[in-house]
Design a protein around this motif. Structure first.
Motif, PDB file in Angstrom:
ATOM      1  N   ARG A  25       9.477 107.056  18.961  1.00 30.41           N
ATOM      2  CA  ARG A  25       8.808 108.275  19.431  1.00 30.41           C
ATOM      3  C   ARG A  25       7.701 107.993  20.438  1.00 30.41           C
ATOM      4  O   ARG A  25       6.831 108.819  20.680  1.00 30.41           O
ATOM      5  N   TYR A  26       7.693 106.764  20.901  1.00 29.78           N
ATOM      6  CA  TYR A  26       6.643 106.365  21.839  1.00 29.78           C
ATOM      7  C   TYR A  26       7.239 106.360  23.243  1.00 29.78           C
ATOM      8  O   TYR A  26       8.392 106.746  23.446  1.00 29.78           O
ATOM      9  N   TYR A  27       6.460 105.883  24.222  1.00 33.68           N
ATOM     10  CA  TYR A  27       6.960 105.882  25.596  1.00 33.68           C
ATOM     11  C   TYR A  27       6.776 104.497  26.202  1.00 33.68           C
ATOM     12  O   TYR A  27       5.711 104.165  26.708  1.00 33.68           O
ATOM     13  N   ILE A  28       7.835 103.668  26.055  1.00 34.80           N
ATOM     14  CA  ILE A  28       7.790 102.306  26.606  1.00 34.80           C
ATOM     15  C   ILE A  28       9.071 102.091  27.416  1.00 34.80           C
ATOM     16  O   ILE A  28      10.040 101.534  26.923  1.00 34.80           O
ATOM     17  N   PRO A  29       9.077 102.555  28.658  1.00 35.38           N
ATOM     18  CA  PRO A  29      10.305 102.422  29.455  1.00 35.38           C
ATOM     19  C   PRO A  29      10.467 101.014  30.032  1.00 35.38           C
ATOM     20  O   PRO A  29      10.089 100.743  31.170  1.00 35.38           O
ATOM     21  N   THR A  30      11.045 100.100  29.224  1.00 31.71           N
ATOM     22  CA  THR A  30      11.228  98.723  29.711  1.00 31.71           C
ATOM     23  C   THR A  30      12.418  98.663  30.673  1.00 31.71           C
ATOM     24  O   THR A  30      13.316  99.488  30.621  1.00 31.71           O
ATOM     25  N   LEU A  31      12.395  97.660  31.544  1.00 37.78           N
ATOM     26  CA  LEU A  31      13.456  97.511  32.551  1.00 37.78           C
ATOM     27  C   LEU A  31      14.032  96.106  32.500  1.00 37.78           C
ATOM     28  O   LEU A  31      13.323  95.148  32.220  1.00 37.78           O
ATOM     29  N   LYS A  32      15.309  96.001  32.800  1.00 32.42           N
ATOM     30  CA  LYS A  32      15.957  94.680  32.854  1.00 32.42           C
ATOM     31  C   LYS A  32      15.648  93.964  34.158  1.00 32.42           C
ATOM     32  O   LYS A  32      15.471  92.763  34.204  1.00 32.42           O
ATOM     33  N   GLU A  33      15.603  94.733  35.243  1.00 30.45           N
ATOM     34  CA  GLU A  33      15.489  94.128  36.573  1.00 30.45           C
ATOM     35  C   GLU A  33      14.047  94.130  37.071  1.00 30.45           C
ATOM     36  O   GLU A  33      13.287  95.054  36.797  1.00 30.45           O
ATOM     37  N   ASP A  34      13.733  93.128  37.867  1.00 31.01           N
ATOM     38  CA  ASP A  34      12.426  93.102  38.528  1.00 31.01           C
ATOM     39  C   ASP A  34      12.380  94.185  39.601  1.00 31.01           C
ATOM     40  O   ASP A  34      13.377  94.404  40.283  1.00 31.01           O
ATOM     41  N   PRO A  35      11.235  94.836  39.768  1.00 30.82           N
ATOM     42  CA  PRO A  35      11.127  95.804  40.864  1.00 30.82           C
ATOM     43  C   PRO A  35      11.246  95.086  42.205  1.00 30.82           C
ATOM     44  O   PRO A  35      10.768  93.962  42.351  1.00 30.82           O
ATOM     45  N   ALA A  36      11.886  95.743  43.161  1.00 30.83           N
ATOM     46  CA  ALA A  36      12.200  95.093  44.436  1.00 30.83           C
ATOM     47  C   ALA A  36      10.950  94.681  45.205  1.00 30.83           C
ATOM     48  O   ALA A  36      10.956  93.676  45.904  1.00 30.83           O
ATOM     49  N   ASP A  37       9.860  95.442  45.065  1.00 31.55           N
ATOM     50  CA  ASP A  37       8.687  95.170  45.904  1.00 31.55           C
ATOM     51  C   ASP A  37       7.702  94.195  45.268  1.00 31.55           C
ATOM     52  O   ASP A  37       6.638  93.945  45.804  1.00 31.55           O
ATOM     53  N   ALA A  38       8.054  93.622  44.096  1.00 29.91           N
ATOM     54  CA  ALA A  38       7.081  92.779  43.397  1.00 29.91           C
ATOM     55  C   ALA A  38       7.202  91.322  43.804  1.00 29.91           C
ATOM     56  O   ALA A  38       8.282  90.746  43.787  1.00 29.91           O
ATOM     57  N   GLU A  39       6.070  90.720  44.200  1.00 26.01           N
ATOM     58  CA  GLU A  39       6.080  89.314  44.606  1.00 26.01           C
ATOM     59  C   GLU A  39       5.552  88.417  43.504  1.00 26.01           C
ATOM     60  O   GLU A  39       5.982  87.290  43.361  1.00 26.01           O
ATOM     61  N   VAL A  40       4.559  88.882  42.758  1.00 21.53           N
ATOM     62  CA  VAL A  40       3.953  87.999  41.759  1.00 21.53           C
ATOM     63  C   VAL A  40       4.395  88.405  40.355  1.00 21.53           C
ATOM     64  O   VAL A  40       4.798  89.543  40.109  1.00 21.53           O
ATOM     65  N   ILE A  41       4.297  87.450  39.446  1.00 20.41           N
ATOM     66  CA  ILE A  41       4.850  87.635  38.109  1.00 20.41           C
ATOM     67  C   ILE A  41       4.170  88.776  37.347  1.00 20.41           C
ATOM     68  O   ILE A  41       4.825  89.540  36.643  1.00 20.41           O
ATOM     69  N   SER A  42       2.863  88.922  37.495  1.00 20.83           N
ATOM     70  CA  SER A  42       2.185  89.975  36.728  1.00 20.83           C
ATOM     71  C   SER A  42       2.683  91.350  37.158  1.00 20.83           C
ATOM     72  O   SER A  42       2.859  92.246  36.333  1.00 20.83           O
ATOM     73  N   HIS A  43       2.939  91.507  38.443  1.00 22.75           N
ATOM     74  CA  HIS A  43       3.443  92.779  38.940  1.00 22.75           C
ATOM     75  C   HIS A  43       4.821  93.064  38.346  1.00 22.75           C
ATOM     76  O   HIS A  43       5.081  94.140  37.807  1.00 22.75           O
ATOM     77  N   LYS A  44       5.701  92.039  38.387  1.00 23.76           N
ATOM     78  CA  LYS A  44       7.052  92.206  37.837  1.00 23.76           C
ATOM     79  C   LYS A  44       6.998  92.566  36.363  1.00 23.76           C
ATOM     80  O   LYS A  44       7.646  93.503  35.907  1.00 23.76           O
ATOM     81  N   LEU A  45       6.198  91.806  35.615  1.00 25.41           N
ATOM     82  CA  LEU A  45       6.196  92.001  34.168  1.00 25.41           C
ATOM     83  C   LEU A  45       5.504  93.294  33.750  1.00 25.41           C
ATOM     84  O   LEU A  45       5.922  93.937  32.789  1.00 25.41           O
ATOM     85  N   LEU A  46       4.474  93.690  34.476  1.00 24.27           N
ATOM     86  CA  LEU A  46       3.800  94.954  34.127  1.00 24.27           C
ATOM     87  C   LEU A  46       4.771  96.121  34.278  1.00 24.27           C
ATOM     88  O   LEU A  46       4.783  97.047  33.463  1.00 24.27           O
ATOM     89  N   VAL A  47       5.589  96.069  35.325  1.00 22.27           N
ATOM     90  CA  VAL A  47       6.554  97.151  35.537  1.00 22.27           C
ATOM     91  C   VAL A  47       7.683  97.044  34.520  1.00 22.27           C
ATOM     92  O   VAL A  47       8.036  98.014  33.842  1.00 22.27           O
ATOM     93  N   ARG A  48       8.234  95.821  34.351  1.00 25.16           N
ATOM     94  CA  ARG A  48       9.380  95.671  33.436  1.00 25.16           C
ATOM     95  C   ARG A  48       9.011  95.957  31.992  1.00 25.16           C
ATOM     96  O   ARG A  48       9.816  96.475  31.219  1.00 25.16           O
ATOM     97  N   ALA A  49       7.771  95.626  31.607  1.00 26.27           N
ATOM     98  CA  ALA A  49       7.351  95.868  30.224  1.00 26.27           C
ATOM     99  C   ALA A  49       6.946  97.328  30.005  1.00 26.27           C
ATOM    100  O   ALA A  49       6.440  97.691  28.948  1.00 26.27           O
ATOM    101  N   GLY A  50       7.143  98.160  31.011  1.00 24.94           N
ATOM    102  CA  GLY A  50       6.826  99.581  30.856  1.00 24.94           C
ATOM    103  C   GLY A  50       5.337  99.834  30.705  1.00 24.94           C
ATOM    104  O   GLY A  50       4.922 100.724  29.959  1.00 24.94           O
ATOM    105  N   MET A  51       4.510  99.051  31.405  1.00 17.38           N
ATOM    106  CA  MET A  51       3.060  99.248  31.294  1.00 17.38           C
ATOM    107  C   MET A  51       2.499 100.068  32.442  1.00 17.38           C
ATOM    108  O   MET A  51       1.504 100.773  32.274  1.00 17.38           O
ATOM    109  N   ILE A  52       3.103  99.931  33.619  1.00 10.81           N
ATOM    110  CA  ILE A  52       2.628 100.710  34.770  1.00 10.81           C
ATOM    111  C   ILE A  52       3.815 101.232  35.569  1.00 10.81           C
ATOM    112  O   ILE A  52       4.920 100.716  35.466  1.00 10.81           O
ATOM    113  N   ARG A  53       3.570 102.250  36.380  1.00 12.62           N
ATOM    114  CA  ARG A  53       4.542 102.738  37.351  1.00 12.62           C
ATOM    115  C   ARG A  53       3.802 103.047  38.641  1.00 12.62           C
ATOM    116  O   ARG A  53       2.688 103.593  38.609  1.00 12.62           O
TER     117      ARG A  53
END
Ligand code: ATP
Ligand code: MG
Length: 568
Positions: free
Chosen positions: A5-33
């Motif tokens: 019942r929570y909102y954690i939209p995790t993703l399998k793929e890295d976002p196309a515009d992400a260069e550094v690991i923190s950016h990739k993981l923050l998006v993939r772990a559903g922490m930021i958009r």
């Protein structure tokens, strides 16, 4: 919290515009958009981490005597005109007009607003010292927003400001905040270093940056292996010995260097060492042309140049400027240059017989003695320090490391209070300007820096203090009534003893849940499955080490508590 019942939209793929690991993981772990360039929404997990970081900052700020307030994001132009920064701040300041055609900006920092606030309230030395801070969204129209939360345009900052009646008090306030920052970054569980930072033309040792050590850092820091010297490379002084010995140099001679452009190519072609080549860099300094000479194998430090020349703006000359002042791009040299000001790096004074550009296509001069053949205005320390240079403090061995600036403390003096007339009456009844300090922490950048430092190929490995949850309870097959009911019992038990627990009660395959678990990086996973339950046990996995423990069901909650205490 129940994952279903929570909102954690995790993703399998890295976002196309992400260069550094923190950016990739923050998006993939559903922490930021991302909303738009450099501007993000914080989803529940991201927000929780920000709140945890903020809470530690609050506790330490208050322990060291600072008081929380909240100032507006929108600021009137008048205040910035008063301080002189409406013109000086440049394009990072986002300006706009209201319906009455009045000018405003979105606050990139709050010196003006806070000075305006206290000048109305502080009348006597008896009200001092005072230290106010806030945790609030800043806006800076960064030229290159990138790396996700690392360099955003809108970002969360803790900014604090101290007010003292005299210099001595201001130094005390500064040192007090230095200690507060040490506690904050230690409590956050980050590997960091406090380094002396550039103070512009003000000088002195009253600016420190707090750097999280990580290879992706945009800053380079210099640390001595023998003494306590630790500074930003921008500030690191280079010690060169003085020249001794004969200056033997044959007469200047022009040579053709066909299609040789780089230092390496010219050195090879002329069969000389790269240390014998002098690079001539042309700069536009507050609108005038300036030449800077530096040894072929060295890097110029623009901050040092800016400080030495007491300049406002320093930028490399454009192609047109190079052609006007010297000749074709790539062949500039100090002999016959059409410029009044030529500065050379200190190191160059220690040798002679150099190769320099001849301001003509495919031409260089050999056997150049800088004092004999050119008109150098001055020799200054202008280059970046390297690992082969001695420590400027003790002569020992230094090391260069990359860091991410997460905090910055600065002694301001009376710059703002004088410009904005923030005066108080001292013990003798004399009117004096408040002596100020300012102290920033990039709260959202801390989150990114923490991930840069703590991750593996599967995802984030949160240190406990920053983790959105402390414990992730995973029910492996929620359709199994025993698994379901025992998980519910554990969930209630853990919650009631104050563990911050997320319950993965989703009807999904175990492999899928494990992947998500490692991705979001919660420090402890409690795994409830039919097989282990049959033995009266559950499994605890420690995300950081990958270690797995099978523990009796009844002891699970005490063991989680113990693990928590061990880290804290
Ligand atoms: P930088 O050199 O990285 O641009 P700064 O010197 O401009 O930083 P300060 O004005 O000292 O930064 O701001 C205080 C803190 O705010 C910094 O130490 C940093 O952690 C954070 N910060 C600054 N700019 C940004 C940004 N664009 N995005 C995220 N955090 C930022
Ligand atoms: Mg900046």
């Amino acid at each position: 919290m129940r994952w279903s019942r929570y909102y954690i939209p995790t993703l399998k793929e890295d976002p196309a515009d992400a260069e550094v690991i923190s950016h990739k993981l923050l998006v993939r772990a559903g922490m930021i958009r991302k909303l738009t360039s450099g501007i993000y929404t914080y989803l529940p997990l991201g927000l929780r981490s920000l709140q945890k970081i903020s809470q530690i900052i609050r506790e330490e700020m208050e322990r060291f005597g600072a008081i929380e307030i909240l100032m507006p994001g929108v600021q009137p132009a008048e205040l910035w005109q008063e301080s002189g920064r409406w013109n000086a701040y440049g394009k990072e300041l986002l300006r706009f007009k209201d319906r009455h055609n009045r000018d405003y900006c979105l606050g990139p920092t709050h010196e003006e607003v806070i000075t305006d606030l206290v000048r109305g309230e502080i009348k006597s030395y008896r009200q001092l010292p005072l230290n106010l801070y806030q945790i609030q969204m800043k806006f800076r129209d960064e030229i290159r927003p990138r790396f996700g939360l690392m360099r955003g345009r809108e970002f969360l900052m803790k900014d604090g400001y101290s007010f003292d009646k005299d210099e001595e008090g201001a130094v005390r306030s500064y040192q007090n905040m230095y200690k507060a920052y040490q506690s904050i970054f230690k409590r956050l569980g980050l590997n960091y270093r406090a380094v002396e930072a550039d103070t512009g033309q003000i000088g002195g040792n009253f600016s420190h940056e707090f750097m999280v050590l990580a290879d992706t850092g945009e800053d380079t820091i210099v640390v001595c292996e023998q003494c306590d010297y630790a500074v930003n490379v921008e500030k690191a002084e280079v010690k060169v010995g003085s020249f001794s010995g004969e200056r033997a140099c044959p007469a200047l001679k022009k040579v053709i260097t066909p299609a040789r452009h780089t230092v390496k190519e010219v050195a090879e072609y002329l069969n000389v060492d790269e240390t014998k080549i002098v690079k001539t860099l042309l700069y536009n300094v507050d609108g005038r042309g300036v030449a800077v000479l530096i040894r072929g194998d060295r890097e110029l430090n623009e901050i040092k140049l800016k400080n030495k020349l007491r300049a406002g703006e320093v930028r490399l000359a454009s192609k047109a400027e190079v052609e006007q002042w010297s000749g074709p791009v790539g062949f500039s040299g100090p002999v016959g240059l059409k410029l009044e000001e030529i500065y050379a790096d200190l190191e160059l004074a220690n040798d002679t017989d150099y190769v320099v550009g001849a301001n003509e296509k495919d031409c260089h001069f050999m056997h150049c003695d800088l004092t004999r053949d050119t008109k150098i205005s001055a020799f200054y320390d202008l280059r970046n320090i390297t690992e082969t240079d001695p420590c400027p403090k003790c002569g020992g061995k230094i090391k260069l490391t990359k860091g991410i600036e997460v905090g910055h403390i600065f002694k301001l003096g009376t710059k703002y209070s004088e410009a904005m007339q923030a005066f108080f009456l001292d013990e003798q009844g004399r009117e004096r300007p408040l002596v100020m300090g300012c102290y920033g922490i990039g709260v959202s950048r801390v989150l990114a820096a923490c991930i840069e430092q703590n991750h593996d190929q599967y995802g984030i490995i949160f240190p406990l203090p920053i983790a959105p949850f402390e414990c992730l309870l995973i029910a492996l097959n929620v359709k199994d009534s025993e698994v379901r009911s025992r998980s519910e019992v554990l969930y209630e038990q853990l919650k009631s003893q104050g563990v911050d627990v997320l319950f993965d009660d989703r009807d999904e395959r175990p492999g899928f849940k494990f992947k998500d678990a490692d991705l979001i990086g919660v420090p402890f996973q409690v795994i409830v499955g039919a097989k282990t339950l049959a033995k009266g046990k559950v499994e605890i996995k420690i995300r950081k080490t990958g270690e797995k423990l099978e523990v009796p069901f009844e002891q699970c909650r005490t063991i989680i508590q113990e693990l928590k205490n061990k880290i804290n």
